[in-house]
Design an enzyme around this catalytic site. Structure first.
Site, PDB file in Angstrom:
ATOM      1  N   HIS A  18       5.882 -61.780  -3.583  1.00 11.77           N
ATOM      2  CA  HIS A  18       5.857 -59.923  -3.030  1.00 11.77           C
ATOM      3  C   HIS A  18       7.983 -60.157  -3.009  1.00 11.77           C
ATOM      4  O   HIS A  18       8.920 -60.169  -3.243  1.00 11.77           O
ATOM      5  CB  HIS A  18       6.411 -60.826  -1.179  1.00 11.77           C
ATOM      6  CG  HIS A  18       5.999 -59.845  -0.762  1.00 11.77           C
ATOM      7  ND1 HIS A  18       7.273 -59.726   1.342  1.00 11.77           N
ATOM      8  CD2 HIS A  18       6.128 -57.933  -0.620  1.00 11.77           C
ATOM      9  CE1 HIS A  18       7.204 -58.035   1.590  1.00 11.77           C
ATOM     10  NE2 HIS A  18       6.203 -57.706   0.320  1.00 11.77           N
ATOM     11  N   ASN A  68       8.498 -60.019   7.124  1.00 17.28           N
ATOM     12  CA  ASN A  68       7.804 -58.709   7.510  1.00 17.28           C
ATOM     13  C   ASN A  68       7.350 -59.691   9.006  1.00 17.28           C
ATOM     14  O   ASN A  68       7.037 -58.426  10.186  1.00 17.28           O
ATOM     15  CB  ASN A  68       7.018 -58.211   6.623  1.00 17.28           C
ATOM     16  CG  ASN A  68       7.334 -56.937   5.793  1.00 17.28           C
ATOM     17  OD1 ASN A  68       8.465 -57.114   5.914  1.00 17.28           O
ATOM     18  ND2 ASN A  68       6.343 -56.748   4.967  1.00 17.28           N
TER      19      ASN A  68
END
Length: 282
Positions: A18, A68
């Site tokens: 990511h 996140n």
């Protein structure tokens, strides 16, 4: 990701990477370890991140991974602060004074407010029990997606990235409070900072307890290299340790008695460490 690995004949070779946006600037790379990811594959990916001059942090599989998943709680609190009495500029200035590279509303305008909107729409269906401020939805309904549309929480001028407070947005927020029947109150910088930072800490404690992150310092590295957390404060977990976990817990329990108190259920690990006089990084 585990479902993707489950479709292959070599689940041990499946790993997630990511990259943080913009990838040519941001140092953070979350390396997502699947249920069956091999140690050799993990080691190879960590070596690759080093070669790319990235800071590789290993995360387990969950919605939002480490960074996140935490920022969602931070954003929820930012929205609630607007309903209760703040305007975007006040919130951003308070956390920027604390040391963040940019506050939540400037960050939203940079990333694109429509991204958060898509996530909330999914949450409304999948997790209807989670409450959100409607201010961000109202903003998106006005087509104010941020810098890319020249208007978000702030106004922008052509060729100028500076954020200018928006009379339209401020009026929309004040009207929304009235529609909710809320009497707006004066909110100090200390409350703003505590609610934003401690929402990160509380969610991070759950991430640590679930084994999504291997150690508290990994979470700190995610926030120092990917989210503009003030370097001199050492990351959210280190900062919580310096404040003292009993003090963090007292603040969380105080906010749990306020509006949207359900967002402040203390993480079991935080309760345990505070009771034992321990720290996250101890």
């Amino acid at each position: 990701m585990n479902r993707i690995a489950g479709f292959t004949k070599r689940p041990q070779d499946v790993v997630g990477t990511h990259f943080f946006s913009p990838a040519n600037v941001m140092k953070l790379l979350e390396i997502v370890r699947g249920e069956h990811t091999g140690k050799d594959v993990l080691a190879t990916t960590l070596a690759l991140s080093k070669k790319l001059k990235k800071t590789g942090v290993v995360s387990g599989v969950c919605d939002g991974f480490i960074g996140n998943r935490m920022i969602e709680q931070y954003s929820r609190q930012a929205g609630f602060l607007l309903e209760e009495g703040c305007l975007p500029e006040q919130v951003d200035k308070a956390v920027e004074k604390f040391g963040f590279a940019m506050g939540p509303f400037r960050m939203g305008d940079l990333a694109g407010n429509d991204i958060g909107w898509y996530i909330r729409k999914r949450r409304y269906v999948e997790s209807p029990e989670i409450s959100y401020s409607k201010t961000a939805d109202l903003l998106c309904e006005l087509g104010r997606f941020g810098q890319k549309t020249g208007a978000g929480w702030y106004d922008y001028k052509a060729g100028d990235r500076k954020a200018y407070p928006s009379a339209v947005v401020d009026a929309m927020i004040v009207q929304h409070s009235a529609d909710l029947g809320l009497e707006r109150r004066k909110i100090g910088d200390q409350e703003i900072v505590e609610r934003l930072v401690y929402s990160l800490v509380n969610e991070a404690a759950r991430i640590l307890e679930e084994g999504i992150a291997m150690r508290a310092s990994d979470i700190d590295m995610v926030y120092l290299t990917g989210y503009g957390f003030p370097l001199f404060r050492g990351g959210p977990m280190f900062y919580a340790d310096t404040v003292g976990l009993p003090n963090v817990l007292n603040a969380i329990e105080k906010y749990a008695k306020g509006r949207h108190g359900d967002a402040w259920t203390p993480a079991p690990l935080l309760l345990k460490l505070a009771a034992e006089g321990k720290t996250f990084n101890g």
